[in-house]
Design an enzyme around this catalytic site. Structure first.
Site, PDB file in Angstrom:
ATOM      1  N   ASP A  13       5.804  -3.867  -1.265  1.00 15.94           N
ATOM      2  CA  ASP A  13       6.411  -5.037  -0.616  1.00 15.94           C
ATOM      3  C   ASP A  13       7.906  -5.163  -0.876  1.00 15.94           C
ATOM      4  O   ASP A  13       8.450  -6.271  -0.926  1.00 15.94           O
ATOM      5  CB  ASP A  13       5.689  -6.340  -1.063  1.00 15.94           C
ATOM      6  CG  ASP A  13       4.207  -6.276  -0.796  1.00 15.94           C
ATOM      7  OD1 ASP A  13       3.822  -5.687   0.225  1.00 15.94           O
ATOM      8  OD2 ASP A  13       3.435  -6.808  -1.612  1.00 15.94           O
ATOM      9  N   LYS A  16      10.097  -2.132   2.828  1.00 15.52           N
ATOM     10  CA  LYS A  16      10.212  -0.775   3.395  1.00 15.52           C
ATOM     11  C   LYS A  16      10.183  -0.829   4.915  1.00 15.52           C
ATOM     12  O   LYS A  16      10.944  -0.141   5.587  1.00 15.52           O
ATOM     13  CB  LYS A  16       9.037   0.105   2.903  1.00 15.52           C
ATOM     14  CG  LYS A  16       8.998   0.301   1.408  1.00 15.52           C
ATOM     15  CD  LYS A  16       7.765   1.083   0.974  1.00 15.52           C
ATOM     16  CE  LYS A  16       6.462   0.336   1.104  1.00 15.52           C
ATOM     17  NZ  LYS A  16       6.291  -0.838   0.233  1.00 15.52           N
ATOM     18  N   ALA A  39      -1.655  -1.501   3.122  1.00 11.62           N
ATOM     19  CA  ALA A  39      -0.233  -1.770   3.342  1.00 11.62           C
ATOM     20  C   ALA A  39      -0.060  -2.952   4.282  1.00 11.62           C
ATOM     21  O   ALA A  39      -0.905  -3.211   5.124  1.00 11.62           O
ATOM     22  CB  ALA A  39       0.426  -0.538   3.950  1.00 11.62           C
ATOM     23  N   GLY A  40       1.056  -3.639   4.104  1.00 10.22           N
ATOM     24  CA  GLY A  40       1.422  -4.710   5.030  1.00 10.22           C
ATOM     25  C   GLY A  40       2.926  -4.684   5.163  1.00 10.22           C
ATOM     26  O   GLY A  40       3.632  -4.935   4.199  1.00 10.22           O
ATOM     27  N   HIS A  41       3.412  -4.315   6.328  1.00  8.47           N
ATOM     28  CA  HIS A  41       4.860  -4.212   6.521  1.00  8.47           C
ATOM     29  C   HIS A  41       5.311  -5.255   7.539  1.00  8.47           C
ATOM     30  O   HIS A  41       4.858  -5.254   8.675  1.00  8.47           O
ATOM     31  CB  HIS A  41       5.232  -2.801   7.000  1.00  8.47           C
ATOM     32  CG  HIS A  41       4.831  -1.734   6.029  1.00  8.47           C
ATOM     33  ND1 HIS A  41       4.836  -0.403   6.320  1.00  8.47           N
ATOM     34  CD2 HIS A  41       4.412  -1.817   4.740  1.00  8.47           C
ATOM     35  CE1 HIS A  41       4.431   0.283   5.260  1.00  8.47           C
ATOM     36  NE2 HIS A  41       4.161  -0.543   4.292  1.00  8.47           N
ATOM     37  N   GLN A 223       2.858   1.397   0.099  1.00  6.93           N
ATOM     38  CA  GLN A 223       2.688   1.197  -1.347  1.00  6.93           C
ATOM     39  C   GLN A 223       3.983   1.606  -2.081  1.00  6.93           C
ATOM     40  O   GLN A 223       5.041   1.522  -1.498  1.00  6.93           O
ATOM     41  CB  GLN A 223       1.480   1.963  -1.902  1.00  6.93           C
ATOM     42  CG  GLN A 223       0.148   1.355  -1.513  1.00  6.93           C
ATOM     43  CD  GLN A 223      -0.279   1.688  -0.101  1.00  6.93           C
ATOM     44  OE1 GLN A 223      -0.283   2.821   0.323  1.00  6.93           O
ATOM     45  NE2 GLN A 223      -0.663   0.692   0.652  1.00  6.93           N
TER      46      GLN A 223
HETATM   47  P1  GDP Z   1       6.926  -3.664   2.724  1.00  8.03           P
HETATM   48  O1  GDP Z   1       5.463  -3.668   2.480  1.00  8.03           O
HETATM   49  O2  GDP Z   1       7.677  -2.873   1.712  1.00  8.03           O
HETATM   50  O3  GDP Z   1       7.303  -3.254   4.120  1.00  8.03           O
HETATM   51  O4  GDP Z   1       7.415  -5.176   2.544  1.00  8.03           O
HETATM   52  P2  GDP Z   1       6.688  -6.518   3.069  1.00  8.03           P
HETATM   53  O5  GDP Z   1       6.949  -6.652   4.510  1.00  8.03           O
HETATM   54  O6  GDP Z   1       5.280  -6.594   2.612  1.00  8.03           O
HETATM   55  O7  GDP Z   1       7.459  -7.620   2.224  1.00  8.03           O
HETATM   56  C1  GDP Z   1       8.851  -7.770   2.296  1.00  8.03           C
HETATM   57  C2  GDP Z   1       9.174  -9.239   2.662  1.00  8.03           C
HETATM   58  O8  GDP Z   1      10.536  -9.495   2.466  1.00  8.03           O
HETATM   59  C3  GDP Z   1       8.921  -9.516   4.138  1.00  8.03           C
HETATM   60  O9  GDP Z   1       8.547 -10.864   4.270  1.00  8.03           O
HETATM   61  C4  GDP Z   1      10.293  -9.295   4.767  1.00  8.03           C
HETATM   62  O10 GDP Z   1      10.474  -9.993   5.986  1.00  8.03           O
HETATM   63  C5  GDP Z   1      11.189  -9.827   3.689  1.00  8.03           C
HETATM   64  N1  GDP Z   1      12.517  -9.190   3.584  1.00  8.03           N
HETATM   65  C6  GDP Z   1      12.804  -7.867   3.614  1.00  8.03           C
HETATM   66  N2  GDP Z   1      14.103  -7.674   3.336  1.00  8.03           N
HETATM   67  C7  GDP Z   1      14.648  -8.892   3.102  1.00  8.03           C
HETATM   68  C8  GDP Z   1      15.956  -9.340   2.708  1.00  8.03           C
HETATM   69  O11 GDP Z   1      16.881  -8.570   2.512  1.00  8.03           O
HETATM   70  N3  GDP Z   1      16.114 -10.694   2.551  1.00  8.03           N
HETATM   71  C9  GDP Z   1      15.100 -11.595   2.751  1.00  8.03           C
HETATM   72  N4  GDP Z   1      15.346 -12.880   2.555  1.00  8.03           N
HETATM   73  N5  GDP Z   1      13.861 -11.192   3.113  1.00  8.03           N
HETATM   74  C10 GDP Z   1      13.636  -9.868   3.269  1.00  8.03           C
HETATM   75  P1  IMO Z   2       2.841  -2.136   0.954  1.00  6.69           P
HETATM   76  O1  IMO Z   2       2.863  -0.884   1.777  1.00  6.69           O
HETATM   77  C1  IMO Z   2       1.576  -4.354  -2.582  1.00  6.69           C
HETATM   78  C2  IMO Z   2      -2.099  -3.004  -4.572  1.00  6.69           C
HETATM   79  C3  IMO Z   2      -3.234  -4.007  -4.539  1.00  6.69           C
HETATM   80  C4  IMO Z   2      -3.908  -3.678  -5.864  1.00  6.69           C
HETATM   81  C5  IMO Z   2      -3.758  -2.160  -5.964  1.00  6.69           C
HETATM   82  C6  IMO Z   2      -4.983  -1.380  -5.538  1.00  6.69           C
HETATM   83  O2  IMO Z   2       2.756  -3.368   1.757  1.00  6.69           O
HETATM   84  O3  IMO Z   2       3.956  -2.127  -0.029  1.00  6.69           O
HETATM   85  P2  IMO Z   2      -6.057  -0.893  -3.164  1.00  6.69           P
HETATM   86  O4  IMO Z   2      -6.618  -1.830  -2.114  1.00  6.69           O
HETATM   87  O5  IMO Z   2      -4.929  -0.051  -2.661  1.00  6.69           O
HETATM   88  O6  IMO Z   2      -7.120  -0.070  -3.821  1.00  6.69           O
HETATM   89  O7  IMO Z   2      -5.484  -1.868  -4.303  1.00  6.69           O
HETATM   90  O8  IMO Z   2      -2.668  -1.820  -5.124  1.00  6.69           O
HETATM   91  N1  IMO Z   2      -1.522  -2.666  -3.257  1.00  6.69           N
HETATM   92  C7  IMO Z   2      -0.364  -3.166  -2.790  1.00  6.69           C
HETATM   93  N2  IMO Z   2       0.465  -4.092  -3.294  1.00  6.69           N
HETATM   94  N3  IMO Z   2       1.893  -3.737  -1.425  1.00  6.69           N
HETATM   95  C8  IMO Z   2       1.093  -2.786  -0.910  1.00  6.69           C
HETATM   96  O9  IMO Z   2       1.422  -2.053   0.182  1.00  6.69           O
HETATM   97  C9  IMO Z   2      -0.122  -2.486  -1.567  1.00  6.69           C
HETATM   98  N4  IMO Z   2      -1.144  -1.625  -1.345  1.00  6.69           N
HETATM   99  C10 IMO Z   2      -1.979  -1.729  -2.382  1.00  6.69           C
HETATM  100  O10 IMO Z   2      -2.770  -5.336  -4.495  1.00  6.69           O
HETATM  101  O11 IMO Z   2      -3.168  -4.262  -6.920  1.00  6.69           O
HETATM  102 MG    MG Z   3       3.901  -5.024   2.104  1.00  9.50          MG
END
Ligand code: GDP
Ligand code: IMO
Ligand code: MG
Length: 423
Positions: A13, A16, A39-41, A223
């Site tokens: 998170d 990316k 994953a959650g992007h 991840q």
């Molecule tokens: P990922 O899994 O690595 O793609 O990241 P996530 O999307 O799960 O979580 C990143 C969070 O931070 C999301 O809510 C984005 O919209 C937010 N985000 C990313 N970059 C920035 C930044 O530079 N500033 C702020 N305020 N939010 C950001």
């Molecule tokens: P992104 O791509 C944050 C964490 C879970 C748990 C551990 C194992 O959005 O960065 P799993 O279901 O993979 O067997 O769980 O890994 N986890 C993540 N935490 N961002 C992720 O992906 C994750 N993918 C798995 O919360 O602690």
């Molecule tokens: Mg994420």
């Protein structure tokens, strides 16, 4: 031609998705190589928010070929929902390709994930319960079902039956759960296979040809380094290799083809699920970061644990992944605090530690050593050059660069892909 990789350097998170979406602009192919719908992007384009789980984030750019590589595990129902959801928003998925070697997450994988977590009790990992671990376990155990088996009706039936003969015994007799009816599972999944069949290709040779034609390739990490099965905080990790080495095994390219590896981090640290977190602030500071940065999981909605940035971790991530550049997000968020702390080393039994230990017992004994920084308390969301940043923000970023030994190349000052400083 450029072959670039985007990797998470913390516990996921890091943001990316935003950079992958941005770098996809001048890429021809975008490739996912590990993980699944754990994953959650989050990507925000023109105020519209997209939450992608399996689909490569490059899909939001018209005409880019998006590959789900062999290293990914695929829950077919989730992928179909994502395809339909994107199509409804006017996003085309006609350039999506799925590796014939990627493994399929079956309902018994999800059930086992759920049951195993329950049985771990206070030692539970806090998985996303998406069946990721059990699916990878079957891959290693050589009883998994690959996409090429999934779209072959007779073979698929055979494999489901053979698997359920054993899985049902385990689910019912070991865990006391409810087993699956093979015919019902087969009927449901054959519909999914029909839907997905047209996307299933030998993506390895498509990738090989693209590289030899001089195309630009972007590998999309999911991840992160500290969730890596080998290099993360084992056993509180995911079941794949989201580090740079996973690019090769998860897509089928040789390591010498990679030009750039971007390591994404936040200006602080967050973690979802259980496991160690040396700089965690389970207090007012952590709560403030969570609210300012809106740190709630994209996949499960869980509140993320928050704390200070730990450069011992990032330095380790730089080594493990061979990082060539850093991309730091949420610089806008951290600047809203009054004071900022940065972990520069650990102290253990009176000695300075600068390497991340393998043993969680050793890690437990490590106390973070902090440097304190004055904040800038200014809205920087509109800043687009390093020079324009407040002096205190520059100082903080320069110190991170110095401690990690890798140049800061991208700075995030907001959610939108345009809210990025290219250094
Ligand atoms: P990922 O899994 O690595 O793609 O990241 P996530 O999307 O799960 O979580 C990143 C969070 O931070 C999301 O809510 C984005 O919209 C937010 N985000 C990313 N970059 C920035 C930044 O530079 N500033 C702020 N305020 N939010 C950001
Ligand atoms: P992104 O791509 C944050 C964490 C879970 C748990 C551990 C194992 O959005 O960065 P799993 O279901 O993979 O067997 O769980 O890994 N986890 C993540 N935490 N961002 C992720 O992906 C994750 N993918 C798995 O919360 O602690
Ligand atoms: Mg994420």
């Amino acid at each position: 031609m450029a072959v670039r990789v985007v990797i998470g350097t913390q516990w996921g998170d890091e943001g990316k998705g935003k950079y992958i979406d941005m770098l996809a602009n001048d890429s021809d192919l975008v490739v996912r190589f590990s993980g699944g719908n754990n994953a959650g992007h989050t990507i925000v384009v023109d105020g519209v928010k997209y939450a992608l789980h399996l689909m490569p984030s490059g899909i939001l750019h018209k005409g880019k070929t998006c590959i789900i590589g062999n290293g990914v595990v695929i829950d077919p129902a989730v992928l179909i929902k994502e395809i339909n959801g994107l199509n409804e928003k006017g996003v085309s998925t006609e350039h999506l390709l799925i590796s014939d070697r990627a493994h399929v997450i079956m309902p018994y994988h999800r059930e086992l994930d759920e049951l195993q977590e329950k049985f771990r009790g206070s030692g539970s990992i806090g998985t996303t319960k998406r069946g990721i671990g059990p699916c990878y376990a079957d891959k290693i155990d050589r009883c998994g079902i690959r996409m090429c088996d999934f779209i072959d009706e007779d073979l698929f039936k055979q494999k489901v039956k053979a698997n359920l003969d054993i899985k049902n015994l385990m689910i019912e007799n070991v865990y006391g759960g409810k087993g699956f009816n093979a015919d019902e599972v087969i009927a449901e999944y054959l519909e999914y296979a029909k839907f997905l069949k047209k996307y299933v290709k030998d993506t390895n040779s498509i990738l090989f040809d693209a590289i030899h034609e001089g195309k630009n390739i972007l590998f999309e990490g999911a991840q992160a380094t500290f969730l890596d099965l080998d290099f993360g905080t084992y056993p509180y990790v995911t079941s794949s290799n989201p580090t740079a080495g996973g690019v090769c095994t998860g897509s089928g390219i040789g390591p010498k083809l990679i030009d750039e590896v971007y390591g994404v981090l936040k200006a602080y640290t967050s973690r979802v699920g259980a496991g160690p977190f040396p700089t965690e602030q389970d207090n007012e500071v952590g709560n403030t970061i969570r609210e300012l940065g809106w740190e709630y999981g994209t996949t499960t909605g869980r509140p993320r644990r928050c704390g200070w940035l730990d450069t011992v971790m990032i330095r380790y991530a730089a080594r493990v992944n061979g990082l060539t550049g850093l991309a730091i997000n949420h610089v806008d968020t951290i600047g809203k605090l009054d004071k900022i702390k940065l972990c520069v080393a650990y102290k253990k039994d009176g000695e300075q530690v600068t390497h991340f230990p393998a043993s969680l017992q050793e890690l437990e004994k490590c106390e973070p050593v902090y440097e304190e920084f004055d904040s800038w308390k200014e809205d920087i969301s509109g800043v687009r050059s390093f020079e324009e940043l407040p002096e205190n923000a520059k100082k903080y970023l320069k110190r991170i660069e110095e401690l990690v030994g890798v140049k800061v190349k991208l700075i995030g000052v907001g959610k939108e892909r345009e809210q990025t400083i290219v250094v």
